[in-house]
Structures are given as C-alpha cells and as structure tokens.
Design an enzyme around this catalytic site. Structure first.
Site, mmCIF file in Angstrom:
data_model
loop_
_atom_site.group_PDB
_atom_site.id
_atom_site.type_symbol
_atom_site.label_atom_id
_atom_site.label_comp_id
_atom_site.label_asym_id
_atom_site.label_seq_id
_atom_site.Cartn_x
_atom_site.Cartn_y
_atom_site.Cartn_z
ATOM 1 N N ARG A 30 0.861 -1.185 0.000
ATOM 2 C CA ARG A 30 0.000 0.000 0.000
ATOM 3 C C ARG A 30 0.896 1.233 0.000
ATOM 4 O O ARG A 30 2.115 1.137 0.094
ATOM 5 C CB ARG A 30 -1.022 -0.010 1.148
ATOM 6 C CG ARG A 30 -0.645 -0.648 2.441
ATOM 7 C CD ARG A 30 0.306 0.096 3.336
ATOM 8 N NE ARG A 30 0.001 1.491 3.439
ATOM 9 C CZ ARG A 30 0.906 2.423 3.622
ATOM 10 N NH1 ARG A 30 2.199 2.108 3.732
ATOM 11 N NH2 ARG A 30 0.577 3.693 3.703
ATOM 12 N N ALA A 71 0.865 5.049 -2.243
ATOM 13 C CA ALA A 71 0.754 5.285 -3.686
ATOM 14 C C ALA A 71 1.951 4.784 -4.490
ATOM 15 O O ALA A 71 1.788 4.057 -5.478
ATOM 16 C CB ALA A 71 0.546 6.776 -3.919
ATOM 17 N N ARG A 83 -7.486 -0.645 -7.045
ATOM 18 C CA ARG A 83 -7.819 0.514 -6.191
ATOM 19 C C ARG A 83 -7.922 1.752 -7.088
ATOM 20 O O ARG A 83 -7.107 1.907 -8.004
ATOM 21 C CB ARG A 83 -6.752 0.733 -5.099
ATOM 22 C CG ARG A 83 -6.654 -0.419 -4.106
ATOM 23 C CD ARG A 83 -5.717 -0.081 -2.960
ATOM 24 N NE ARG A 83 -6.329 0.819 -2.001
ATOM 25 C CZ ARG A 83 -5.663 1.396 -0.992
ATOM 26 N NH1 ARG A 83 -4.374 1.161 -0.845
ATOM 27 N NH2 ARG A 83 -6.283 2.189 -0.141
ATOM 28 N N GLN A 132 -2.683 2.938 9.776
ATOM 29 C CA GLN A 132 -1.354 2.969 9.141
ATOM 30 C C GLN A 132 -0.346 3.752 9.984
ATOM 31 O O GLN A 132 0.849 3.461 9.960
ATOM 32 C CB GLN A 132 -1.441 3.619 7.745
ATOM 33 C CG GLN A 132 -2.086 2.754 6.681
ATOM 34 C CD GLN A 132 -3.580 2.996 6.580
ATOM 35 O OE1 GLN A 132 -4.216 3.432 7.541
ATOM 36 N NE2 GLN A 132 -4.167 2.707 5.435
ATOM 37 N N ASP A 164 -1.847 10.640 -2.620
ATOM 38 C CA ASP A 164 -2.246 9.561 -3.541
ATOM 39 C C ASP A 164 -2.532 10.061 -4.946
ATOM 40 O O ASP A 164 -2.363 9.330 -5.916
ATOM 41 C CB ASP A 164 -3.465 8.825 -2.983
ATOM 42 C CG ASP A 164 -3.041 7.942 -1.834
ATOM 43 O OD1 ASP A 164 -2.959 8.453 -0.700
ATOM 44 O OD2 ASP A 164 -2.717 6.770 -2.086
ATOM 45 N N ASN A 220 -5.382 12.315 -0.146
ATOM 46 C CA ASN A 220 -4.530 11.485 0.713
ATOM 47 C C ASN A 220 -5.441 10.804 1.720
ATOM 48 O O ASN A 220 -6.671 10.996 1.724
ATOM 49 C CB ASN A 220 -3.460 12.336 1.404
ATOM 50 C CG ASN A 220 -2.407 11.469 2.077
ATOM 51 O OD1 ASN A 220 -1.894 10.524 1.475
ATOM 52 N ND2 ASN A 220 -2.096 11.744 3.333
HETATM 53 O O1 MRU Z 1 -4.681 3.152 1.924
HETATM 54 P P1 MRU Z 1 -3.193 3.353 1.893
HETATM 55 O O2 MRU Z 1 -2.496 2.831 3.099
HETATM 56 O O3 MRU Z 1 -2.596 2.856 0.591
HETATM 57 O O4 MRU Z 1 -3.026 4.940 1.899
HETATM 58 C C1 MRU Z 1 -1.732 5.475 1.820
HETATM 59 C C2 MRU Z 1 -1.695 6.931 1.906
HETATM 60 O O5 MRU Z 1 -2.707 7.606 1.971
HETATM 61 C C3 MRU Z 1 -0.340 7.574 1.818
HETATM 62 O O6 MRU Z 1 -0.283 8.719 2.603
HETATM 63 C C4 MRU Z 1 -0.077 7.952 0.355
HETATM 64 O O7 MRU Z 1 -0.237 6.843 -0.459
HETATM 65 C C5 MRU Z 1 1.236 8.556 0.139
HETATM 66 S S1 MRU Z 1 2.526 7.358 0.242
HETATM 67 C C6 MRU Z 1 3.552 7.546 -1.069
#
Ligand code: MRU
Length: 374
Positions: free
Chosen positions: A48, A50, A101, A221, A262, A272
């Site tokens: 996970r 981005a 996603r 997270q 994201d 995000n």
């Molecule tokens: O749902 P996730 O854990 O994939 O969400 C991740 C985020 O929102 C991060 O802050 C985002 O991807 C930036 S990381 C390069």
C-alpha cells in the site's frame, strides 16, 4: 538510512512483498506468483501507499505478460496474428490490475506506462523507419523489455525518495517536531523513506527531529506502520489518536506537518488518507506550515481539481470490527468508509517533489514543474 526492510523484491523471477497487514506484529514476506495475487495484495493493502502500489503494479504487468506468453517457446519468432492475440490478452490483464484501487494515480500510471512500452514494441515491428524497425520479436525479448520498464519505475521511485528527502531538508531545522498522518515513509515506497526520508537524513546529521504520528483510523497505518518504521530507525516518535491533533498543535508541540499524497490534481488539490484535510485545516488555524511530499508521478495534470478524483470506499467492517476483540457497533448500523479525502490547495504551504519544492500559485507552478506550460 530509513530502510531496514525490503517492501518489494524480485528473487529468481519471483515477486516477494512485505505483508503490511501483519505489521507490526510479524515481519512476513509473501510471494506474488499470479496477476490475481498482485491484484489481491494491492486490494487488501498487503502492499500500500501510492508509490509502492505503482512499483508493484509495474512488476505485476510483467507477470501478466509472462502469463499471456506461458506455453510459448522463449526464443521463437512470434507471428503477426499471435501478437494480436497477445495484445488483447495483455490489455485485459492491464484493465484488471488497474481496477484494484481507484484513488492512487500511481497504479494507473504504472499500468499505462507498461502498456506504453508494449505498444512501442509492437510499433517497432511495423515501423516504416528502417532505423527503428525490427524484423521479429521473441517472448523472451518481450519479457526482458517489460522487466526493464518495471525496473525503471522502481528505480525512479528510489531516486525520487532520495531527492524528496534532500529537498525536504530545506524546511527542517534542528530540534523540530513534525506531525504526519497515515504512512508515507519507507513502507510506502522502495526508497530510503518516502516523505520520512528528510527526517532520516536530517537525523543522520544530528538534527534530532521528532515525529508525532496520527494513528490514522480506520486501518491504523500511523500506529501500525509509521510508528513501527520510525521506531525501527531510532526516530523519537509519539503516537496520538487522530482526534488529538488539534490539542498537540494548540500546545505548540508541532512545528510543521508533512504528509504523502495519492493523487494531486492540476490545481494542487490533493487526495490522501482520510483525515488529512482536517489536519490541514487545523494547521492553518494554528499557523503551522503544511507540506505534501510526493513524486511528480503522483501529479495528475489530466485531473483539473480535487472534485474530479475518485475516492475509494472500503468495507464497513474496517470501521466496526477490524482490530477489535468484539464488534464495536450495533449490527446493521449504516457505515460510511471513504478511504481518502481531498485537501484544498489553499491549505498547502508547499509541495516537496524530486524536482524541488513547489509553492503557490499551484495552477501556475505545477504546470511549470511538470513541463506542460502553454
Ligand atoms: O490506503 P493506503 O495505506 O494505501 O493509503 C496510503 C496513503 O494515503 C499515503 O499517505 C499515500 O499513499 C502517500 S505514500 C507515497
């Protein structure tokens, strides 16, 4: 620096990923042997963040082509009709992977880029230009070319992680404390630390940067991943519940907020993890600078504003029962679980990229850094 684990690795042609759903309890690595595995790992957040999703999708597309070509002899020249069949099958798999996603643009960026490489291979077979034309192609050559492209996406993520780290240092001063939301660190990339790279770099130089990590409901997270990686890398990290951000800001404990992204629209609006926009609004209220840190591959110039960004909705169980020993909400209660929100560009002090820090006005300065000026 900021990297005591491999989020993704290719060993003997097999994709191996760190299972982030099991952190911080266990450090377990899983193999992705099929396109379905890759789709599932992205969907379930085994991988996970981005940029890591983008890197994984790049290798996933290589794996997809491997499946399409399975059974074909490695060194046999492919016929034109076979290429057409391969093309159709590969596009089907690309569509499938892209559906895992919707919000992080790096997924579709990587899928499109791998398709682009494939299209260039096909074009070279029919090129009118004799200097570009190749007489035929073999399965092995196709796979080598796609692997090279996936590797390039990976290497660029590593490079931009380092460059973002270096540029991010410009906003850090010794003794500062930053607040972050979700995980956009080394676990969300292949590089030396994603947005946390600057913290790791600064602390190597003795800055003593401290971090407050929002726990980031509902998938935690911040608690499970950011706190884990910072602690593992000897950074002084304090975990707070999301609803404590206002208090720590008011108490003067936070000097800057840095988060990942994201998908950023052309006007600077940024999607995000859910909760980010609230943190940005609070930061403005308390006069605290608020930065996004992202590679330029996360800037989607085809998306005009944040209103055009598709927001993923996830399973209600993530809110009502995941992480709890027993369900914490009445059965059959309505649940709304958007996984991301959009921060309006007016709350963003600066955008840290691998090409430098971009400041407002974003509708002028983002096109400049993306090289798409009128
Ligand atoms: O749902 P996730 O854990 O994939 O969400 C991740 C985020 O929102 C991060 O802050 C985002 O991807 C930036 S990381 C390069």
């Amino acid at each position: 620096m900021g990297n005591m684990f491999n989020t993704i690795e290719i060993k003997d042609g097999v994709i191996t990923v760190l299972d982030q759903t099991r952190l911080p309890r266990e450090e377990v690595y899983l193999e992705a042997r099929t396109t379905e595995d890759v789709w599932d790992y992205i969907k379930r957040l085994v991988v996970r963040g981005a940029t890591l999703i983008g890197v994984t999708a790049g290798y996933g597309m290589w794996l997809a082509m491997k499946e399409v070509l399975s059974g074909a002899q490695e060194n046999r020249e492919l016929e034109a009709e076979e290429i057409m069949v391969i093309d159709m099958a590969f596009r089907e798999k690309a569509k499938y992977l892209d559906s895992a996603r919707p919000t992080a643009v790096n997924l579709s960026y990587a899928v499109k880029r791998m398709l682009g490489r494939w299209e260039r291979i096909m074009d070279s077979l029919v090129s009118d230009d004799p200097s570009c034309a190749v007489p035929y192609i073999t399965p092995l050559e196709i796979l080598d070319a796609l692997f090279e492209e996936a590797q390039a996406i990976r290497d660029e993520d590593e490079y931009s992680s380092k460059k973002k780290g270096e540029y991010g240092m410009e906003i850090l001063k010794p003794g500062m404390t930053i607040l972050t939301h979700c995980n956009a660190g080394a676990l969300a990339s292949v590089g030396c630390g994603g947005i946390l790279a600057s913290v790791y770099m600064a602390n190597e130089q003795g800055y003593g940067i401290k971090v407050y990590a929002d726990e980031t409901r509902p998938l935690l997270q911040g608690a499970r991943l950011t706190a884990w990686e910072l602690h593992k890398n000897n950074v002084d990290v304090t975990l707070i519940c999301d609803n404590m951000a206002s208090t720590v800001m008011k108490q003067g404990k936070i000097d800057a907020v840095i988060v990942g992204c994201d998908r950023m629209a052309a006007n600077g609006d940024a999607a995000n993890k859910i909760g980010t926009s609230g943190v940005a609004i609070l930061a403005k209220e308390y006069g605290i600078p608020f930065y996004f840190s992202l590679p330029t591959s996360t800037i989607d110039m085809k998306t005009a504003t944040g209103d055009d960004i598709e927001i993923e909705e996830r399973d209600p169980d993530e809110v009502t029962e995941k992480w709890y020993a027993e369900r914490m909400a009445p059965e059959c209660i309505n649940v709304y679980n958007p996984a991301f929100d959009v921060t309006d560009h007016k709350y963003i002090t600066g955008i840290i990229t691998e090409k430098g820090i971009v400041y407002p006005p974003y509708d002028v300065n983002l096109p400049k850094i993306m090289g798409v000026e009128e």
